[in-house]
Design a protein around this motif. Structure first.
Motif, mmCIF file in Angstrom:
data_model
loop_
_atom_site.group_PDB
_atom_site.id
_atom_site.type_symbol
_atom_site.label_atom_id
_atom_site.label_comp_id
_atom_site.label_asym_id
_atom_site.label_seq_id
_atom_site.Cartn_x
_atom_site.Cartn_y
_atom_site.Cartn_z
ATOM 1 N N ASN A 1 88.892 2.129 56.987
ATOM 2 C CA ASN A 1 88.902 3.593 56.916
ATOM 3 C C ASN A 1 88.009 4.134 58.033
ATOM 4 O OD1 ASN A 1 90.416 4.294 54.217
ATOM 5 N ND2 ASN A 1 89.118 2.537 53.737
ATOM 6 N N ILE A 2 87.471 5.321 57.866
ATOM 7 C CA ILE A 2 86.590 5.898 58.885
ATOM 8 C C ILE A 2 85.157 5.434 58.637
ATOM 9 C CG2 ILE A 2 85.636 8.033 59.825
ATOM 10 C CD1 ILE A 2 88.270 9.399 59.053
ATOM 11 N N ASN A 3 84.571 4.826 59.633
ATOM 12 C CA ASN A 3 83.164 4.426 59.581
ATOM 13 C C ASN A 3 82.488 4.865 60.868
ATOM 14 O OD1 ASN A 3 81.428 1.636 60.665
ATOM 15 N ND2 ASN A 3 80.657 2.849 58.956
ATOM 16 N N PHE A 4 81.699 5.942 60.784
ATOM 17 C CA PHE A 4 80.952 6.371 61.955
ATOM 18 C C PHE A 4 79.835 5.359 62.194
ATOM 19 C CE2 PHE A 4 82.885 10.390 60.594
ATOM 20 C CZ PHE A 4 83.501 10.749 61.793
ATOM 21 N N ILE B 1 91.678 14.720 58.568
ATOM 22 C CA ILE B 1 91.481 14.783 60.019
ATOM 23 C C ILE B 1 90.931 13.452 60.520
ATOM 24 C CG2 ILE B 1 91.087 17.276 60.006
ATOM 25 C CD1 ILE B 1 88.095 16.708 60.272
ATOM 26 N N THR B 2 91.088 13.217 61.802
ATOM 27 C CA THR B 2 90.599 11.989 62.425
ATOM 28 C C THR B 2 89.512 12.335 63.443
ATOM 29 O OG1 THR B 2 92.350 12.099 64.080
ATOM 30 C CG2 THR B 2 92.769 10.763 62.111
ATOM 31 N N SER C 1 85.366 16.900 56.660
ATOM 32 C CA SER C 1 86.252 15.886 56.079
ATOM 33 C C SER C 1 87.181 16.464 55.029
ATOM 34 C CB SER C 1 85.421 14.754 55.462
ATOM 35 O OG SER C 1 84.834 15.160 54.238
ATOM 36 N N LEU C 2 86.885 17.677 54.553
ATOM 37 C CA LEU C 2 87.737 18.366 53.579
ATOM 38 C C LEU C 2 88.808 19.206 54.255
ATOM 39 C CD1 LEU C 2 84.903 19.544 51.137
ATOM 40 C CD2 LEU C 2 86.447 17.588 50.854
ATOM 41 N N GLY C 3 88.858 19.128 55.591
ATOM 42 C CA GLY C 3 89.837 19.917 56.334
ATOM 43 C C GLY C 3 89.337 21.294 56.692
ATOM 44 N N ALA C 4 88.049 21.566 56.439
ATOM 45 C CA ALA C 4 87.478 22.874 56.768
ATOM 46 C C ALA C 4 87.135 22.935 58.257
ATOM 47 C CB ALA C 4 86.235 23.133 55.929
ATOM 48 N N VAL C 5 87.273 24.114 58.823
ATOM 49 C CA VAL C 5 86.949 24.327 60.239
ATOM 50 C C VAL C 5 85.616 25.052 60.317
ATOM 51 C CG1 VAL C 5 87.668 25.412 62.393
ATOM 52 C CG2 VAL C 5 89.391 24.415 60.857
ATOM 53 N N ILE C 6 84.662 24.444 61.017
ATOM 54 C CA ILE C 6 83.306 24.996 61.134
ATOM 55 C C ILE C 6 83.143 25.598 62.519
ATOM 56 C CG2 ILE C 6 80.842 24.468 60.996
ATOM 57 C CD1 ILE C 6 81.670 21.904 59.446
ATOM 58 N N ASP C 7 82.830 26.851 62.580
ATOM 59 C CA ASP C 7 82.594 27.509 63.864
ATOM 60 C C ASP C 7 81.393 26.873 64.558
ATOM 61 O OD1 ASP C 7 82.660 29.281 65.991
ATOM 62 O OD2 ASP C 7 81.543 30.841 64.930
ATOM 63 N N GLY C 8 81.607 26.236 65.687
ATOM 64 C CA GLY C 8 80.530 25.588 66.425
ATOM 65 C C GLY C 8 80.273 24.155 66.027
ATOM 66 N N GLY D 1 72.546 19.304 61.676
ATOM 67 C CA GLY D 1 73.600 18.303 61.753
ATOM 68 C C GLY D 1 74.769 18.730 62.612
ATOM 69 N N THR D 2 75.480 17.741 63.138
ATOM 70 C CA THR D 2 76.670 17.953 63.955
ATOM 71 C C THR D 2 77.867 17.297 63.283
ATOM 72 O OG1 THR D 2 75.363 17.954 65.997
ATOM 73 C CG2 THR D 2 77.715 17.520 66.222
ATOM 74 N N ASN D 3 78.991 17.968 63.311
ATOM 75 C CA ASN D 3 80.235 17.429 62.764
ATOM 76 C C ASN D 3 80.660 16.218 63.588
ATOM 77 O OD1 ASN D 3 82.818 16.913 61.821
ATOM 78 N ND2 ASN D 3 83.715 18.749 62.750
ATOM 79 N N LEU D 4 80.593 15.029 62.997
ATOM 80 C CA LEU D 4 80.910 13.803 63.728
ATOM 81 C C LEU D 4 82.392 13.664 64.041
ATOM 82 C CD1 LEU D 4 78.577 11.344 61.764
ATOM 83 C CD2 LEU D 4 78.195 12.314 64.047
ATOM 84 N N PHE D 5 83.235 14.424 63.378
ATOM 85 C CA PHE D 5 84.666 14.405 63.698
ATOM 86 C C PHE D 5 84.932 15.094 65.039
ATOM 87 C CE2 PHE D 5 84.938 13.727 59.115
ATOM 88 C CZ PHE D 5 85.977 12.796 59.010
#
Length: 627
Positions: A194-197, A424-425, A446-453, A459-463
């Protein structure tokens, strides 16, 4: 004072001083050794936090370990010294020699213990960092409450499993771990499929920063994007009815998006302030050790390790998920395992002793890997899984004293993570430099939400393709900056304002002017569970003992912390029928006991502050000592 009287006083004080110094020397010596061996990787941030956070819920095994390792030895020495001084009280020279030995030994042991703790915890560096300020948090903090976050029309459920002390380190070298043997084969396969950062091109994970190296710190970092920092001179966390209410966290974001939230754990949620944090940020339903007793899942008095075993936790979680998945609103179901906690973890019936022999902690880790993976496989078979993101994340690096002591010194240890069924990937999954604080926006994304910035907290969105703060600054520099004092946390800490009556009794801020009325509070309680009711008398103090109130009923309040422990009763059970009738007319009678009723104008005129806030009445009208 005459010389004779001085000599007489000296004869009494010398043995007393000798015994006390000897006793405290032994107690400090054994306590410091026990603390540093039990918490092998303890740092000052963690120690300061736990000195200020609720202590109830601590494992009974830990408490008994201290009693056996320190208490019994110290009090045995105390008893022996007292006996020796009594026996030798007529042998002056021998008594002086014995007393001198006790004094020298006590001072030496105390000094050594203080020095050992000072050096091991690197208190010099900590104090220096506390006197130096960094603006990193103020310069980089992104307030989630002021950030646009767009969720998909059909919101996804979230299952977040915090894995106690789980590291990617436990895997084998072939897959990215530090060992020749893979202690987490099931979790390794789960992460790689699966996804492993990762901090490498294989299995890897995040680096915990200062303020995120213990359980509450790890939970806080992953849900707020901040380290958990309190200063030595700061206010007590133990007596707050909210937990840094000024910040916005994962729980707040999901609550605003319409999620119903749950947190399940097999220990007492009050420990370390977890209950306070999750209820005040997202209104989580807390299903902990005491919840299991209330539900009849375990009998009263049942206690294993930190409460009940992970094997039971997974079964209760299955039932809860089956139940809540039928509701219309999306859910966030979080849970915390405990079997792999220090020292050596908890061996359950399913652990493979035959394979591991004396490698107790390795056995527990392998067992935990299998149990978690079995639970995840069950989730994948459920109807709700199609619309559910599952995240597994280690809360911090292990606190076991010796399990990782022989790994390659150049190996960079990291916490475990795996993300399943995200819509999302990631742009870049491997060779990242990131911290557990980055899990906050990553979870939301990871829930499909879009974060402005693509940033929340620190923290930073790792996706996303955005660099983390650790990538921008380097982890060591980031960690150094976070170890310094921050005006950001100074302001949060300054707004923690516990209130009290007397020296021990704590009530909510809005009740600090209570008078002739009931107040309710759910404090961190050592012996009691659930909401407690208190009666505040006309002088603004908590009543104690038996009191007859104006409803004609008798109520009994604890003499120690003044909570209601019995009542209402028609008569005082401590009195016989005759004395009850005779004494009732002369008993002190209080008025206005119904805290839910409206305060009338007449009552308001009669009493200067019957249950009103500080905004409505002058502070100097309160009979309480408010600090």
């Amino acid at each position: 004072m005459s010389r004779q009287k001085l000599q007489h006083a000296g004869k009494i004080l010398f043995p007393i001083l000798s015994v006390l110094l000897g006793f405290f020397g032994i107690l400090l010596f054994t306590s410091s050794r026990w603390m540093l061996s039990t918490w092998a990787h303890l740092d000052m941030e963690e120690l300061v936090y736990h000195l200020k956070a609720p202590i109830e819920g601590t494992s009974k095994d830990v408490i008994w370990s201290y009693v056996w390792s320190c208490g019994l030895i110290s009090f045995a020495v105390l008893a022996i010294l007292i006996a020796l001084f009594i026996i030798l009280r007529h042998r002056k020279k021998v008594e002086i020699i014995l007393g001198s030995i006790c004094i020298v030994l006590g001072i030496a042991l105390s000094s050594y213990s203080f020095y050992n703790v000072w050096m091991t915890l690197d208190i010099d560096t900590y104090l220096h960092s506390q006197s130096s300020y960094s603006t990193l948090i103020e310069d980089n903090y992104i307030n989630p409450a002021q950030t646009t976050i767009i969720f998909p029309e059909k919101k996804r459920n979230l299952i977040y499993i915090y894995l106690e002390s789980m590291e990617s380190t436990y895997s084998d070298k072939k897959d990215g771990g530090a060992y020749d043997h893979n202690y987490i084969p099931a979790l390794t396969e789960l992460a790689l499929d699966n996804i492993n950062f990762s901090n490498s091109d294989k299995l890897g994970g995040a680096y915990p920063t200062t303020g995120a190296t213990w359980t509450m710190g790890g939970l806080f970092a992953q849900t707020s994007g901040l380290p958990l920092k309190l200063s030595i001179q700061g206010n007590e966390m133990a007596y707050q009815d909210s937990f840094f209410p000024q910040i916005s966290t994962l729980g707040d974001v999901l609550a605003d998006a319409g999620y119903k939230q749950y947190f399940m754990m097999g220990s007492d949620a009050a420990f370390g302030g977890r209950k306070n944090y999750f209820t005040s940020h997202g209104d989580y339903e807390i299903d902990d050790y005491y919840w299991a007793i209330d539900q009849g899942l375990i009998p009263e008095g049942y206690y294993q390790w930190w409460g009940y075993e992970d094997a039971k936790l997974f079964e209760y979680a299955k039932d809860k998920l089956t139940e809540i998945s039928k509701n219309a609103e999306p859910f966030n179901f979080s849970m915390l395992t405990v079997a792999t906690h220090f020292e050596d973890g908890y061996k359950c019936d399913q652990c493979d002793e035959e394979q591991y022999g004396d490698d107790h902690y390795g056995m527990v880790i392998d067992c935990a890997s299998d149990r978690v993976t079995e639970f995840v496989n069950w989730i994948k078979q459920q109807p709700f899984y199609e619309n559910t993101t599952v995240i597994l994340s280690g809360d911090h690096l292990t606190m076991d004293s010796d399990f990782c002591e022989n790994i390659d010194k150049d190996y960079q240890r990291s916490t475990y993570n795996a993300i399943l069924n995200s819509p999302i990937t990631p742009v870049k999954e491997k060779n990242r430099v990131f911290t557990t604080m980055d899990m906050f926006p990553t979870t939301v994304a990871s829930l499909g939400a879009v974060i402005d910035g693509d940033r929340l907290g620190l923290g930073t969105n790792l996706f996303s393709d955005k660099e983390t703060l650790a990538e921008q600054l380097g982890f060591d520099e980031l960690n150094h900056q976070l170890s310094m004092s921050s005006h950001f946390f100074d302001e949060l800490d300054a707004k923690l304002t516990p209130t009290w009556i007397g020296d021990k009794f704590y009530i909510k801020e809005e009740d600090r002017f209570a008078c002739d009325e009931w107040v309710k509070y759910d404090p961190h309680q050592l012996w009691a569970d659930g909401e407690q009711s208190y009666y505040i008398d006309k002088d603004g103090h908590a009543a104690s003992g038996w009191q007859k109130l104006d409803d004609g009923k008798w109520y009994h309040f604890s003499d120690s912390d003044h909570h209601l422990i019995e009542g209402p009763l028609d008569s005082n059970p401590e009195l016989d029928e005759e004395s009850t009738a005779a004494d009732s007319s002369s008993s002190v009678t209080f008025s206005s006991i119904d805290s839910s009723s409206e305060v009338t104008d007449e009552e308001d005129d009669a009493s200067p502050h019957p249950g009103v806030s500080s905004d409505e009445k002058e502070h100097d009208q309160s009979p309480m000592d408010y600090h």
